[in-house]
Design a protein around this motif. Structure first.
Motif, short mmCIF file in Angstrom:
data_model
loop_
_atom_site.label_atom_id
_atom_site.label_comp_id
_atom_site.label_asym_id
_atom_site.label_seq_id
_atom_site.Cartn_x
_atom_site.Cartn_y
_atom_site.Cartn_z
N TYR A 586 17.63 10.50 16.82
CA TYR A 586 18.83 10.39 17.64
C TYR A 586 19.40 8.99 17.54
N ARG A 587 20.72 8.90 17.34
CA ARG A 587 21.38 7.61 17.21
C ARG A 587 21.64 7.01 18.58
N GLY A 590 27.25 7.70 20.60
CA GLY A 590 27.81 9.02 20.47
C GLY A 590 27.03 10.12 21.17
N PHE A 591 26.76 9.96 22.46
CA PHE A 591 26.19 11.09 23.21
C PHE A 591 27.07 11.37 24.42
N GLY A 601 25.33 16.49 24.13
CA GLY A 601 25.58 16.39 22.70
C GLY A 601 25.15 15.03 22.18
N PHE A 602 24.42 15.00 21.05
CA PHE A 602 23.82 13.76 20.56
C PHE A 602 24.06 13.60 19.06
N SER A 603 24.46 12.40 18.67
CA SER A 603 24.58 12.08 17.25
C SER A 603 23.19 11.93 16.66
N SER A 612 24.45 12.94 8.36
CA SER A 612 24.33 12.82 9.81
C SER A 612 25.13 13.92 10.46
N TYR A 614 25.57 16.14 14.62
CA TYR A 614 25.28 16.14 16.04
C TYR A 614 24.47 17.38 16.37
N ARG A 627 23.01 22.77 15.80
CA ARG A 627 22.99 21.55 15.01
C ARG A 627 24.09 21.65 13.96
N ASN A 630 27.89 16.51 9.65
CA ASN A 630 29.26 16.01 9.74
C ASN A 630 30.22 16.82 8.87
N ALA A 633 31.00 19.85 10.85
CA ALA A 633 31.48 19.69 12.22
C ALA A 633 32.99 19.89 12.31
#
Length: 633
Positions: A586-587, A590-591, A601-603, A612, A614, A627, A630, A633
Motif C-alpha cells: 500500500y502506498r 491516495g487513500f 480505496g487504497f493506492s 500500480s 488501487y 483490484r 492503472n 482503472a
C-alpha cells in the motif's frame, strides 16, 4: 529538516556482508582505555594498506574497500574459545521444532527478510546476553541471572558474581531514603513533573511556559496573542532524534513541531517542552546523571533542568543534528552548520570551550554528528556535505587539536563510539555506491591505531540516520529513514528489521527505542527485540478526517492497517488490518474512506516493480472487494 528526499519503498531486503582483509590502521597518540574487552574482539579483519594521519583526503579516494561477501565460519567467543555460528536458514525459518538447545540459548526467533524468505536465529534466554549467552544482562544477577528487584531510585549489584543487593543510585536523603530520579516523585518514584509548570486549555501562552499535554500554543483569531488549544493527535510530527534517560525511565523525542517527553515503559506522553518557539526540533541528549536535557529547537540550543523544567539562556546553533554529553557530564558537543562546538557545562549553563570546522568540507553544512569516546579524551566528528573521501575526524579534546581522519566514503556521516571505547561505527550517504546504498563501517582500536574491521553494505536504498551500540557492545543499532536493523557484532547476524528513523538503546540494558518519520515511537525488548510498546495508533504515514468529523483515519504503511481515532484525544476507536495480497504494498498517498466508513480505496504498487493501481477494501471485514491496475482503472 530532512537531509534530502528519499523515495518511499515498501519492502526491502537487507543484505549484510563482511569482507576478510588485513586491517586498515591509523596511528593515534591519545590512549583509549582497554579495561573492557567485549565481543568486538571477534570482528573479522579486513585487508587494506595502512594509511597515515597525514594522508590527503583526495588521495584517500584510491583506497577502496573490496567487494563484500557473507562469511560462513565459526567465530571466537570472548574467552578465546571457538564456538559455532548460530544456525541460519535464509529459505525457511524452522523454529518448530525448536532447534535452540544450548545452555541459556533456547529462544528461537524468526525474522522475515522479504519476498517470503525468513531467517531463524537462537537468542539468549531472559536475563542472559553475549555471543554464547555467557553473561548476565544488566539488571540480573547470580549464577541463574535472576532479575533484580530494585526500585527506580536504586541500582542493583548485578552480574554473575553479584548478589542482587539494591543501593541508592544517588546520595541518600537526610532520612536515609533514596531520592527519586530527576523529575520523578512519589513513594514508588512513579509520578513525573510535580514541579513542572504547564498551561491549561484557554490560557494565554507564548512566554516560555509550555501548554499541558494535549494542547498546543496557537494564535487566537478573537484576541491578541496566543492561547493553549486542543491539538489533533494523529501524527505528522516526524521524530528526528531520540534521547533516553540514563536510568531508562524517560524518552525525549525531538520532533518536527515539538520536543515531547514520554514514559519509557508505556510510551505515554508526559510533557511537551516547547514554549514560544514551538518549532522544528532536531537534536536531544540527556546528561549522564539525568539532571539535564539538551535540545535544539528552531536552531536554538537550550538546557532543561529535569527537576522543574526550567531552562538556560538559549544559544544559537544552526543545522544542529547531533548533541552528546561526555561521560562525566562536564562537556557537551554539538555538530552544526559551521563545524562543531564543545561546551563546558556547569550550573545548568554552557560555555564555549572549543570550536572548529572540518577541513575540505562544504561550509553550507560542515558537521553532521559527534560522539565522545567513553573517557572523554577524543571527539569523533562526522561530516555534513562534502566532496572528499575522508569524512570522519578524531580530535584531542584536552589539546584542542585534530588527531587524524578516517578514509570513509560517506557524507552526512553518523558516528558512534562503543561504550567499551574500542569500536567506532560510521555510516551515512555513500559517495561511491549508486543510489542510496549505504555502507556502515566498524573500526576497532588496536594499540595506537584504528583498524577497519567490518564494512556492512546495507543494500536497501536508504540513508543512515543514527548508529548506537548497546551497553555491552554486543549489538549495533543502525537506523535508516525507512528501515532499521540491529546488527549482532559478534556473529554477523542482523536479527531485526523494522520501520524507523532513529534508534537508541536504553541505559537499563533492556530496551531499544525507535522513532519513525511519521511520528511513531516504538519500544523493543533486548535481547529478543520483540515489540513491547508502541504509539503507532497516534502516528501514521497518511491521515485524513472522516466526513462526519468523528474520526481521524490513519494509514499505517508498515504494517498495512487503518486506524480510526478520536481526533482531539487520539483514543483508538477501531483498527482494520488491510488484506495482505502478497504481491502488492500500500502506498503512502491516495487513500479515501467512504462517508459511512465501511469502504476504503487504497493506492498500491507491485512488489516486483510492476504496474500500480488501487484496491477497494471492505473495512468492516478487512476483505478486498476490487483490484484495478492503472491501465484498467
Amino acid at each position: 529538516m530532512a537531509k534530502r528526499p528519499v523515495p518511499v519503498i515498501a519492502l526491502i531486503v537487507l543484505f549484510i556482508f563482511c569482507a576478510c582483509k588485513e586491517p586498515v590502521k591509523v596511528s593515534l597518540d591519545a590512549a583509549v582505555d582497554h579495561d573492557q574487552q567485549a565481543a568486538e574482539e571477534d570482528i573479522t579483519d579486513q585487508t587494506e594498506a595502512p594509511f597515515d594521519v597525514d594522508d590527503d583526503p583526495e588521495e584517500a579516494d584510491d583506497k577502496t574497500i573490496s567487494e563484500s561477501f557473507l562469511v560462513e565460519k565459526d567465530v571466537a567467543a570472548p574467552d578465546g574459545d571457538i564456538v559455532e555460528k548460530p544456525d541460519v536458514d535464509s529459505k525457511v525459518a524452522s523454529c518448530s521444532p525448536n532447534p535452540c538447545t544450548k545452555p541459556h540459548q533456547t529462544v528461537c526467533r524468526e525474522v522475515s527478510i522479504g519476498y517470503g524468505e525468513y531467517e531463524h536465529y537462537c537468542a539468549c534466554d531472559e536475563g542472559w546476553i553475549g555471543l554464547s549467552c555467557q553473561k548476565c544482562q544488566r539488571g540480573h544477577w547470580g549464577p541463574d541471572c535472576a532479575p533484580c528487584a530494585c526500585g527506580k531510585e536504586e541500582v542493583c549489584n548485578d552480574g554473575l558474581d553479584g548478589d542482587g543487593a539494591c543501593s541508592c543510585a544517588r546520595p541518600t536523603l537526610p532520612d536515609g531514603s533514596c531520592p527519586c530520579p530527576p523529575g520523578w516523585s512519589g513513594e514508588e518514584c512513579d509520578i513525573f513533573g510535580d514541579n513542572w509548570e504547564c498551561l491549561p486549555e484557554g490560557a494565554s501562552c507564548g512566554a516560555g511556559v509550555p501548554c499541558c499535554v494535549g494542547y498546543r500554543c496557537m494564535a487566537s483569531f478573537t484576541t491578541d496573542g496566543s492561547l493553549c488549544r486542543k491539538e489533533f493527535r494523529y501524527g505528522g510530527e516526524e521524530i528526528r532524534r531520540l534521547a533516553v534517560s540514563p536510568d531508562g525511565s524517560l524518552v525525549a523525542t525531538a520532533r518536527m513541531g515539538a520536543v515531547r517527553l514520554h514514559r519509557a515503559d508505556t510510551l505515554e506522553e508526559l510533557f511537551t517542552l516547547s514554549g514560544e518557539r514551538n518549532n522544528a526540533s532536531t537534536a536531544a541528549a540527556f546528561s549522564p546523571d539525568g539532571s539535564l536535557l539538551a535540545v535544539n529547537e528552531n536552531h536554538v540550543l537550550t538546557l532543561y533542568d529535569m527537576e522543574d523544567g526550567s531552562f538556560s539562556m538559549p544559544v544559537s546553533l544552526s543545522y544542529n543534528q547531533s548533541l552528546v554529553f561526555s561521560a562525566d557530564g562536564t562537556m557537551l558537543a554539538a555538530s552544526h552548520q559551521d563545524g562543531f562546538t564543545i561546551f563546558t557545562v556547569a550550573d545548568g549553563t554552557v560555555t564555549e570551550y572549543y570550536s572548529d570546522a572540518l577541513p575540505y568540507i562544504d561550509s553550507s553544512w560542515n558537521a553532521d554528528s559527534v560522539s565522545f569516546s567513553p573517557d572523554g579524551a577524543i571527539l569523533a566528528v562526522g561530516s555534513g556535505l562534502n566532496s572528499y573521501s575522508s569524512t570522519v575526524y578524531l580530535y584531542d579534546v584536552a589539546n584542542k587539536t585534530e588527531l587524524l581522519h578516517l578514509p570513509v566514503t560517506e557524507y552526512y556521516t553518523e558516528v558512534s563510539f562503543s561504550p567499551g571505547g574500542t569500536m567506532l561505527a560510521t555510516g551515512g550517504y555513500s559517495s561511491e555506491y549508486p543510489g542510496y546504498a549505504m555502507p556502515v563501517n566498524i573500526f576497532r582500536k588496536e594499540g595506537d591505531a584504528w583498524s577497519l574491521k567490518k564494512n556492512l553494505e546495507l543494500m536497501n536504498d536508504d540513508e543512515i540516520d543514527a548508529l548506537d551500540f548497546n551497553y555491552s557492545d554486543d549489538f549495533l543499532a543502525v537506523a535508516g529513514r525507512h528501515y532499521s536493523i540491529v546488527y549482532r557484532v559478534y556473529d554477523d547476524l542482523y536479527p531485526l528489521l523494522f520501520y524507523g528513523w532513529d534508534a537508541r538503546f536504553s541505559g537499563n540494558g533492556r530496551d531499544l527505542l525507535v522513532g519513525t518519520e511519521d511520528g511513531v515511537l516504538d519500544r523493543y525488548s533486548v535481547p529478543w527485540f520483540d515489540l513491547a510498546a508502541s504509539t503507532r495508533p497516534n502516528g501514521g504515514t497518511k491521515t485524513a478526517l472522516s466526513k462526519d468529523g468523528a474520526s481521524c483515519v490513519i494509514l499505517n504503511q508498515y504494517p498495512g492497517s487503518l486506524v480510526f481515532t478520536e481526533p482531539l484525544t487520539g483514543a483508538v476507536q477501531r483498527e482494520v488490518v488491510l488484506p495482505d495480497e502478497g504481491d502488492i504494498y500500500y502506498r503512502t498517498y491516495g487513500f479515501a474512506v467512504s462517508h459511512d466508513t465501511t469502504r476504503g480505496g487504497f493506492s498500491f504498487s507491485y512488489i516486483d516493480g510492476g504496474a500500480s493501481g488501487y484496491v477497494l477494501v471492505d473495512l468492516d471485514h478487512g476483505a478486498p472487494l476490487t483490484r484495478k491496475e492503472n491501465d484498467d482503472a
